[in-house]
Design a protein around this motif. Sequence first.
Motif, PDB file in Angstrom:
ATOM      1  N   ARG A 205     -17.858  79.603  31.956  1.00  0.00           N
ATOM      2  CA  ARG A 205     -17.962  80.853  32.476  1.00  0.00           C
ATOM      3  C   ARG A 205     -18.113  81.930  31.288  1.00  0.00           C
ATOM      4  O   ARG A 205     -17.701  81.952  30.264  1.00  0.00           O
ATOM      5  CB  ARG A 205     -16.626  81.505  33.312  1.00  0.00           C
ATOM      6  N   TRP A 207     -16.847  85.057  30.990  1.00  0.00           N
ATOM      7  CA  TRP A 207     -15.427  85.538  30.574  1.00  0.00           C
ATOM      8  C   TRP A 207     -14.967  84.553  29.662  1.00  0.00           C
ATOM      9  O   TRP A 207     -14.210  85.042  28.576  1.00  0.00           O
ATOM     10  CB  TRP A 207     -14.729  85.983  31.709  1.00  0.00           C
ATOM     11  N   SER A 220     -14.702  91.948  30.844  1.00  0.00           N
ATOM     12  CA  SER A 220     -15.747  91.358  31.270  1.00  0.00           C
ATOM     13  C   SER A 220     -16.913  92.521  31.996  1.00  0.00           C
ATOM     14  O   SER A 220     -16.156  93.510  32.413  1.00  0.00           O
ATOM     15  CB  SER A 220     -16.012  90.074  31.939  1.00  0.00           C
ATOM     16  N   ASP A 221     -17.866  92.366  32.280  1.00  0.00           N
ATOM     17  CA  ASP A 221     -18.811  93.026  33.108  1.00  0.00           C
ATOM     18  C   ASP A 221     -18.346  92.771  34.459  1.00  0.00           C
ATOM     19  O   ASP A 221     -17.818  91.797  34.851  1.00  0.00           O
ATOM     20  CB  ASP A 221     -20.238  92.817  32.862  1.00  0.00           C
ATOM     21  N   TYR A 223     -18.645  91.046  37.818  1.00  0.00           N
ATOM     22  CA  TYR A 223     -19.635  89.946  38.312  1.00  0.00           C
ATOM     23  C   TYR A 223     -19.124  89.511  39.611  1.00  0.00           C
ATOM     24  O   TYR A 223     -18.016  89.766  40.186  1.00  0.00           O
ATOM     25  CB  TYR A 223     -19.317  88.787  37.340  1.00  0.00           C
ATOM     26  N   THR A 224     -19.764  88.547  40.308  1.00  0.00           N
ATOM     27  CA  THR A 224     -19.409  87.902  41.628  1.00  0.00           C
ATOM     28  C   THR A 224     -18.475  86.633  41.252  1.00  0.00           C
ATOM     29  O   THR A 224     -18.997  85.651  40.630  1.00  0.00           O
ATOM     30  CB  THR A 224     -20.579  87.526  42.336  1.00  0.00           C
ATOM     31  N   SER A 225     -17.264  86.555  41.746  1.00  0.00           N
ATOM     32  CA  SER A 225     -16.493  85.385  41.633  1.00  0.00           C
ATOM     33  C   SER A 225     -16.772  84.329  42.350  1.00  0.00           C
ATOM     34  O   SER A 225     -17.807  84.479  43.269  1.00  0.00           O
ATOM     35  CB  SER A 225     -15.155  85.891  41.869  1.00  0.00           C
ATOM     36  N   LYS A 230     -16.546  90.752  44.274  1.00  0.00           N
ATOM     37  CA  LYS A 230     -16.981  91.447  42.913  1.00  0.00           C
ATOM     38  C   LYS A 230     -15.530  91.851  42.157  1.00  0.00           C
ATOM     39  O   LYS A 230     -14.710  92.558  42.815  1.00  0.00           O
ATOM     40  CB  LYS A 230     -17.555  93.033  43.280  1.00  0.00           C
TER      41      LYS A 230
END
Length: 846
Positions: A205, A207, A220-221, A223-225, A230
């Motif tokens: 991942r 992160w 982190s930016d 992101y979609t988990s 989100k």
Amino acid sequence: MEAMKLDIKKRLFMLMLLGSLLSFLFLGSSLFYGLYGVWDSFNANKEEATVVVADYNRDFAKEQTQETMDRSVELKSETVSFEVNAIKEDVKYLSNEVSEILKSPQNYELKKLPNAADGNLPGGIPYVHFSPELKSQGITPELEKEIQLVSNIGEQMQSLGLYYVNVFVASKNGYTIYYDTSDEKGYVAILSREEWRDTYDARKRGWYTEGMNSQEPVFSDVYTSITGVKIISCVMPYFDQNGIAGVLGVDCSPKNLFIQEEEGKVHESFIINKKGVILLSTVQKSFFPPNKVLKRMRQRFTGYEKVFVDNEEYFLSYAPIDNTDWCMGTLVSKEEVMKDAVTAQHRMVEQMNIFYTSFARIILLMGGLTIVISLVLFSLILYCSAKIATRVSKPVYALMAGADEIAKGNFQYKIQIHTGDELEQLAENFNKMTDALNHYTQEIAYRAKEKSRVEAELSAATNIQISLLPSPLPPRDEFSLAAAMYTAKEVGGDFYDYYLIDEKYLAVTIGDVSDKGVPAALFMAGVKTVIKNNILSAMKKGVTLEAALYYANNQIIDANKENYFVSVFAGILNIETGEFTYVNCGHNPPALMDGEAISYLPSFKTNAVLGVKANWKNTENKIHLKQNSFLFLYTNGVTGALNGNQDFFAKERMEHVLREMGTETAPKEIIKGMNEAVISHIKGTGENVEQSDDITMLVLYYKGCDDMDSEKEIVIPAKVEELPKIVSFITEISRAIDCSERSINQLMLVVEEIFVNIAEYAYKDKEAVAIIKGKLYGKPSEIELKFIDEGVPYNPLEKDDPDIDAALKDREIGGLGIYLVKKKVDNISYERQGKKNILTIRKKMI
């Protein structure tokens, strides 16, 4: 007088009438002109003023709204900054806990968590997940133990789960401790679901990579988990004994960063990072900040810009978020910004129209009232001017007639005026003046005669007081002494005294009577004589100094009809040994200067001034003056001297003067220098300030005898086996004198008895030290030994002497040793200073 056309009455009338009319005309014309100007300006600027005030009110409301927006976005950014810091602190806490587990495994038990491979697990519990690679390799016993140790972090993950979406610990060895915060019924833990159970590897991942490359928490930016939500992750590494062991962190939803808006507000907010990427946004429409604004936001500026969103005008406020590289923006529509301003403008126009109507009515009413009041006032002016002129002129004529009589020397003439005002007071003053002039001529001669008599008496009293002071003593090698008194009036209430009791003892006294002038001086003379007589009598009878002051106090009270009291310091110096016995009866403590060190002689708090309470016992103290030290005795006129700024001379200035002069300065010069310093302080402010209290000083410089020896000291453990060291110490001191073997043996017997008692009883089996100080005095030589310990308080002198005549079986146990000590020495005393027992013995070595 014939040239006068108008008398004083008519002149007063004309003057008052003219003054009143001129004032009336000036005020009336000014008032009418002012009303006219106001009315004309009012009509000319009515419309313009309405527009200006309304526009100003609108602009002001607009500015207030803009400032509110700026403050709102700053508050939001501060809130986000606070939340960011809180998230980072939580991640740091989690990292520290896991690192502590891995570095100190002996402090933790092995725990086993549910395994995601076992099937669908419920939410709300921590569980472990193995990556496909780890499953294929197999889990070694060492790794299994590590997993069970790290499982101890489960409770902390559950606590943090109250605030975050997920909490996770991902090991570089391929296992993950995961906690889904949802505990809804039917919820299945993410990594136990079939689609992720055998495929998820945290190490792949984004992160995880960011966490491995950072030593501190990093976001982190967006992101979609893996659940399609989100989120933003905050991660950092954790450590074992060999370094980084993996990455852990929390998943945050937007609600962790954005605060809820107030009801009814449509403010929309967003956050961008330093790359210009929108991380989070509550903006409903499609919007991206213009390049100019985006650049300033990336550069972390605070600002306010007008932007267009879907062809609608908005206002954008932005501000950086502290402790991050993010920036927050807030959008508000132009309609909302201007709504309050437009409403305020309309209300102001309505209020201005109401004001114009009311103002016009007031102007017309004031004009009419002014005319009516002017006519009434004019009539009153005429009437009052005539009355006042008559009233004022009548007593003036009476005063003129009275002044003529007084000018002729008729001091018996009285002016009769009853107007109840200043003229009546003036007439009374005229009458008093005639009485005063008559009395003054008689008083001048009497006062001149009386002044001459008083000056002669004061001069005689001054000479008498000076004659009562002691004459200089014959020069002595052992000490030098000087004293002086500078009175605030012709005679004062201070005194000093010094005299040789015999060739061995010197007495010094200083005092301050509770008043000034002739009565205080007479009281002082009596006190000085009483104190000296009692000290001399006490020394002849072998009575203590404190007893001498006791009898002196009672004699002073018996003769004290004016209820005076006196503070006294009296001391007796043993010229050969330097022992100084003193009693301080409520007086300033003398300063003792030894080299650069200045201290003050201690006194008992129970000691009191003389002349107040009969049968009062003031306790005496004793010190030993070192060679080349001096005592500075003084009254309150030194430290209590005030200048024009109400600033006391105080002890600090006195000590400064003493240090500047030093111990090598002659006593007479010290007194002279101190007096100059005090007088300079009093008059130094440039104001006409006089000395308000008597200044009295006495300096005793003690040189010591040639045969005085310095004090020696030994510090040893309080143990019986250390006794030989003390014997050697006493022997070394005794070598300096020629004495019999018998005296030395008696002294050694006393020393042994005292030291053994200290070693065996003072500290109750605790290890501690004893201090023995020794010193020789005079010829024939006399030795002084001080035994000092910090053991339990014990005064051996309080125990009664044993009955040595009784049979052995009838005697009480103990007490014989201290009895022996008392018999073998010439003087023995005990005192308790703080935590110290101090037993002092003195013995003549012959």
